[in-house]
Design a protein around this motif. Sequence first.
Motif, PDB file in Angstrom:
ATOM      1  N   PHE A 138      -6.234  -1.637  -0.158  1.00 42.16           N
ATOM      2  CA  PHE A 138      -5.331  -0.946  -1.067  1.00 42.16           C
ATOM      3  C   PHE A 138      -6.145   0.275  -1.710  1.00 42.16           C
ATOM      4  O   PHE A 138      -5.611   0.761  -2.851  1.00 42.16           O
ATOM      5  CB  PHE A 138      -4.686  -1.929  -2.064  1.00 42.16           C
ATOM      6  N   PRO A 143       0.200  -0.142  -4.724  1.00 38.58           N
ATOM      7  CA  PRO A 143       1.172  -1.321  -4.222  1.00 38.58           C
ATOM      8  C   PRO A 143       2.299  -1.353  -5.553  1.00 38.58           C
ATOM      9  O   PRO A 143       2.153  -1.083  -6.794  1.00 38.58           O
ATOM     10  CB  PRO A 143       0.261  -2.517  -4.191  1.00 38.58           C
ATOM     11  N   GLU A 289       2.005  -5.272   1.352  1.00 36.57           N
ATOM     12  CA  GLU A 289       2.675  -4.077   0.878  1.00 36.57           C
ATOM     13  C   GLU A 289       4.244  -4.032   0.870  1.00 36.57           C
ATOM     14  O   GLU A 289       4.888  -3.262   0.154  1.00 36.57           O
ATOM     15  CB  GLU A 289       2.313  -2.872   2.039  1.00 36.57           C
TER      16      GLU A 289
END
Length: 306
Positions: A138, A143, A289
């Motif tokens: 990430f 996110p 996600e």
Amino acid sequence: MKKLTYLAFSLFSICVFSQNVPEERVRTLISTLASDEMKGREIGTPENDNAATYIAALFKENNLEYCTGNSYLVPFEYKGKTVYNVCGIKKGKTDRYLGFSGHFDHIGMSKNPQDPIYNGADDDASGIATLVGIADYFKNKKPEFSMVFMAFNGEEKGMLGSRAIAKDPKLDPIYTNLTALFNFEMVATESAFGKNALFMTGDEFSDLDELFNKNAANGLKIHPDPYAAQQLFYRSDNVSFVKKKIIAHSFSTVDMTKATHYHHEDDDMHIVNVPNMTSIINNVGKTLETLTPANFSPKYNDKVKF
């Protein structure tokens, strides 16, 4: 024109595939933490401090924010000495958090003249590699959930680090918004359920696994704990957060019927299934996600004991 098209495709491919965490990264993370130089990472030793500093450097690589103060290192006391947990934050689109944790300490040195080091590759360098891998995944994404990454110290001495950080009032703004904690404990080997599979301790106490599996990527699956009689739910760092009534489970791949390396000197790189671990990390990332506060809000039932 063909060359330009090919070049554009190549750059697109690099962009797409670079999102995945590579096997070499996972190998490096575990082999560094489980190296002989770390001398088993026992709490209170210089090598344990070195492990904490190494994890803090990994958090910095991923541009994580500090959880508190001006350092990723969160101190607590152990036998009159200052030791450290490690904590970092990834801000998402909402102020709801998901937590990812594991413990980086192990049991130090043995008296075995042939191999005097408890390297702790599976227990729990693999868990730290998993949470760092998720942070890697990430690094360049935003996110839906914000994320907190916690590397606990002193688990082997009675979950000392997770108890200390769970009680830290400076982190209450995070804990108040913490939807769930995923604690990774021994994930270096292929589980009894096969590849690309984890089991969750205390699966009978919440619906986290069901909600996760509904969105799971590429066949990843969280299975019920096959060793429920051992009450592992109450024997790992997740329990420090269960006591705060935060959804917190441990996730593992260890086959307890075959794990002769547990607390043994041969818990080193030769038992690590790097391809399977890497697959799990990337598929956990892909699944995360898809999770939002709207579709992922696990709850405890009345069976759990706080």
